[in-house]
Design a protein around this motif. Structure first.
Motif, PDB file in Angstrom:
ATOM      1  N   ASP A  33     -80.889  74.038 -79.551  1.00 13.50           N
ATOM      2  CA  ASP A  33     -80.909  74.425 -78.194  1.00 13.50           C
ATOM      3  C   ASP A  33     -80.132  75.926 -78.042  1.00 13.50           C
ATOM      4  N   GLN A  34     -80.419  76.922 -79.068  1.00 18.49           N
ATOM      5  CA  GLN A  34     -79.780  78.146 -79.184  1.00 18.49           C
ATOM      6  C   GLN A  34     -80.659  79.111 -78.358  1.00 18.49           C
ATOM      7  N   HIS A  35     -80.246  80.222 -77.426  1.00 16.26           N
ATOM      8  CA  HIS A  35     -80.777  80.936 -77.017  1.00 16.26           C
ATOM      9  C   HIS A  35     -80.057  82.450 -77.034  1.00 16.26           C
ATOM     10  N   PRO A  36     -80.236  82.993 -78.161  1.00 19.95           N
ATOM     11  CA  PRO A  36     -79.495  84.310 -78.577  1.00 19.95           C
ATOM     12  C   PRO A  36     -79.644  85.492 -77.379  1.00 19.95           C
ATOM     13  N   GLY A  37     -78.688  85.904 -76.824  1.00 20.41           N
ATOM     14  CA  GLY A  37     -78.819  86.896 -75.624  1.00 20.41           C
ATOM     15  C   GLY A  37     -78.887  86.433 -74.512  1.00 20.41           C
ATOM     16  N   ILE A  38     -79.187  85.124 -74.388  1.00 20.38           N
ATOM     17  CA  ILE A  38     -79.331  84.405 -72.855  1.00 20.38           C
ATOM     18  C   ILE A  38     -77.980  83.712 -72.666  1.00 20.38           C
ATOM     19  N   GLU A  39     -77.769  83.636 -71.430  1.00 20.95           N
ATOM     20  CA  GLU A  39     -76.791  83.086 -70.892  1.00 20.95           C
ATOM     21  C   GLU A  39     -77.025  82.301 -69.469  1.00 20.95           C
ATOM     22  N   PHE A  40     -76.098  81.273 -69.353  1.00 19.82           N
ATOM     23  CA  PHE A  40     -76.289  80.053 -68.078  1.00 19.82           C
ATOM     24  C   PHE A  40     -74.839  80.035 -67.691  1.00 19.82           C
ATOM     25  N   GLY A  47     -77.712  79.700 -61.676  1.00 20.32           N
ATOM     26  CA  GLY A  47     -77.694  79.027 -63.078  1.00 20.32           C
ATOM     27  C   GLY A  47     -78.874  79.387 -63.825  1.00 20.32           C
ATOM     28  N   SER A  48     -79.653  80.343 -63.435  1.00 20.29           N
ATOM     29  CA  SER A  48     -80.861  80.555 -64.230  1.00 20.29           C
ATOM     30  C   SER A  48     -80.592  81.155 -65.197  1.00 20.29           C
ATOM     31  N   ALA A  49     -81.383  81.097 -66.333  1.00 19.67           N
ATOM     32  CA  ALA A  49     -81.428  81.771 -67.712  1.00 19.67           C
ATOM     33  C   ALA A  49     -81.328  83.310 -67.196  1.00 19.67           C
ATOM     34  N   ARG A  50     -80.373  84.013 -68.027  1.00 16.05           N
ATOM     35  CA  ARG A  50     -80.182  85.478 -67.402  1.00 16.05           C
ATOM     36  C   ARG A  50     -79.914  86.283 -68.696  1.00 16.05           C
ATOM     37  N   ILE A  51     -80.074  87.562 -68.785  1.00  9.94           N
ATOM     38  CA  ILE A  51     -79.733  88.101 -69.833  1.00  9.94           C
ATOM     39  C   ILE A  51     -77.924  88.183 -70.141  1.00  9.94           C
ATOM     40  N   ALA A  52     -77.433  87.964 -71.271  1.00  7.23           N
ATOM     41  CA  ALA A  52     -76.288  87.942 -71.513  1.00  7.23           C
ATOM     42  C   ALA A  52     -75.478  89.073 -70.903  1.00  7.23           C
ATOM     43  N   GLY A  53     -74.467  88.955 -70.130  1.00 11.87           N
ATOM     44  CA  GLY A  53     -73.527  90.186 -69.662  1.00 11.87           C
ATOM     45  C   GLY A  53     -73.783  90.769 -68.367  1.00 11.87           C
ATOM     46  N   THR A  54     -75.209  90.241 -67.844  1.00 10.36           N
ATOM     47  CA  THR A  54     -76.090  90.773 -66.662  1.00 10.36           C
ATOM     48  C   THR A  54     -76.229  89.941 -65.759  1.00 10.36           C
ATOM     49  N   ASP A  85     -82.877  92.680 -75.652  1.00 14.74           N
ATOM     50  CA  ASP A  85     -82.612  91.883 -74.449  1.00 14.74           C
ATOM     51  C   ASP A  85     -84.009  91.203 -74.123  1.00 14.74           C
ATOM     52  N   LEU A  86     -84.926  92.341 -74.045  1.00  7.43           N
ATOM     53  CA  LEU A  86     -86.301  91.660 -73.826  1.00  7.43           C
ATOM     54  C   LEU A  86     -87.027  91.015 -74.853  1.00  7.43           C
ATOM     55  N   VAL A  87     -86.732  91.042 -76.221  1.00  7.08           N
ATOM     56  CA  VAL A  87     -87.144  90.374 -77.050  1.00  7.08           C
ATOM     57  C   VAL A  87     -86.709  88.850 -77.015  1.00  7.08           C
ATOM     58  N   ASN A  88     -85.237  88.873 -76.583  1.00  7.48           N
ATOM     59  CA  ASN A  88     -84.687  87.530 -76.432  1.00  7.48           C
ATOM     60  C   ASN A  88     -85.214  86.958 -75.011  1.00  7.48           C
ATOM     61  N   ARG A  91     -88.642  85.545 -75.833  1.00  9.03           N
ATOM     62  CA  ARG A  91     -88.738  84.260 -76.589  1.00  9.03           C
ATOM     63  C   ARG A  91     -88.311  83.033 -75.765  1.00  9.03           C
ATOM     64  N   TYR A  92     -87.481  83.258 -74.909  1.00  5.84           N
ATOM     65  CA  TYR A  92     -86.814  82.311 -73.820  1.00  5.84           C
ATOM     66  C   TYR A  92     -88.079  81.919 -73.221  1.00  5.84           C
ATOM     67  N   VAL A  93     -88.713  82.878 -72.627  1.00  2.00           N
ATOM     68  CA  VAL A  93     -90.133  82.281 -71.754  1.00  2.00           C
ATOM     69  C   VAL A  93     -90.868  81.759 -72.593  1.00  2.00           C
ATOM     70  N   GLU A  94     -91.475  81.979 -73.676  1.00  2.00           N
ATOM     71  CA  GLU A  94     -92.392  81.213 -74.664  1.00  2.00           C
ATOM     72  C   GLU A  94     -91.933  79.991 -74.865  1.00  2.00           C
ATOM     73  N   ARG A  95     -90.483  79.526 -74.912  1.00  2.27           N
ATOM     74  CA  ARG A  95     -90.047  78.178 -75.289  1.00  2.27           C
ATOM     75  C   ARG A  95     -89.854  77.320 -74.080  1.00  2.27           C
ATOM     76  N   HIS A  96     -89.796  78.114 -72.841  1.00  2.00           N
ATOM     77  CA  HIS A  96     -89.587  77.526 -71.689  1.00  2.00           C
ATOM     78  C   HIS A  96     -90.627  77.634 -70.405  1.00  2.00           C
ATOM     79  N   PRO A  97     -91.805  77.738 -70.841  1.00  2.00           N
ATOM     80  CA  PRO A  97     -92.717  78.375 -69.852  1.00  2.00           C
ATOM     81  C   PRO A  97     -92.578  77.336 -68.494  1.00  2.00           C
TER      82      PRO A  97
END
Length: 111
Positions: A33-40, A47-54, A85-88, A91-97
């Motif tokens: 359940d790793q999501h590099p560059g994505i924070e919650f 609480g939505s998935a967001r770009i880390a540090g933003t 950041d967009l790559v991350n 990748r998140y969108v692909e795994r959590h459509p």
């Protein structure tokens, strides 16, 4: 359950080596359940998935992409973002459509 495992094992064994490697990476990431560059954080962006540090939610970027924005345009419009950041995000969108679809829909109806 065993029949399902046996069926899956047979299907995976039939995949070309490169596809098995892709599947293995996907499964390892999913299991960890790793999501590099994505924070919650429930206190940030609801609480939505967001770009880390933003404060840029992944669903928002995906919404723009669905409207026709490409990566170059997103990077121009969000100067704090990097291509990685967009790559991350993608990748998140692909795994959590389903999650992303739901969040886009919720935010469209809230407007």
């Amino acid at each position: 359950m065993t029949a399902t495992f046996d069926q899956a094992q047979h299907l995976v064994a039939a995949l070309p080596r490169q596809e098995r490697a892709r599947l293995f990476v996907w499964m390892a990431e999913d299991m960890a359940d790793q999501h590099p560059g994505i924070e919650f954080d429930p206190r940030v962006c609801g609480g939505s998935a967001r770009i880390a540090g933003t404060r840029i939610p992944v669903w928002s970027l995906e919404s723009w992409r669905r409207l026709g924005s490409d990566d170059a345009e997103l990077l121009r419009n969000y100067p704090s973002l990097k291509a990685s950041d967009l790559v991350n995000a993608w990748r998140y969108v692909e795994r959590h459509p389903h999650e992303i679809d739901r969040e886009i829909q919720e935010n469209e109806t809230a407007e």
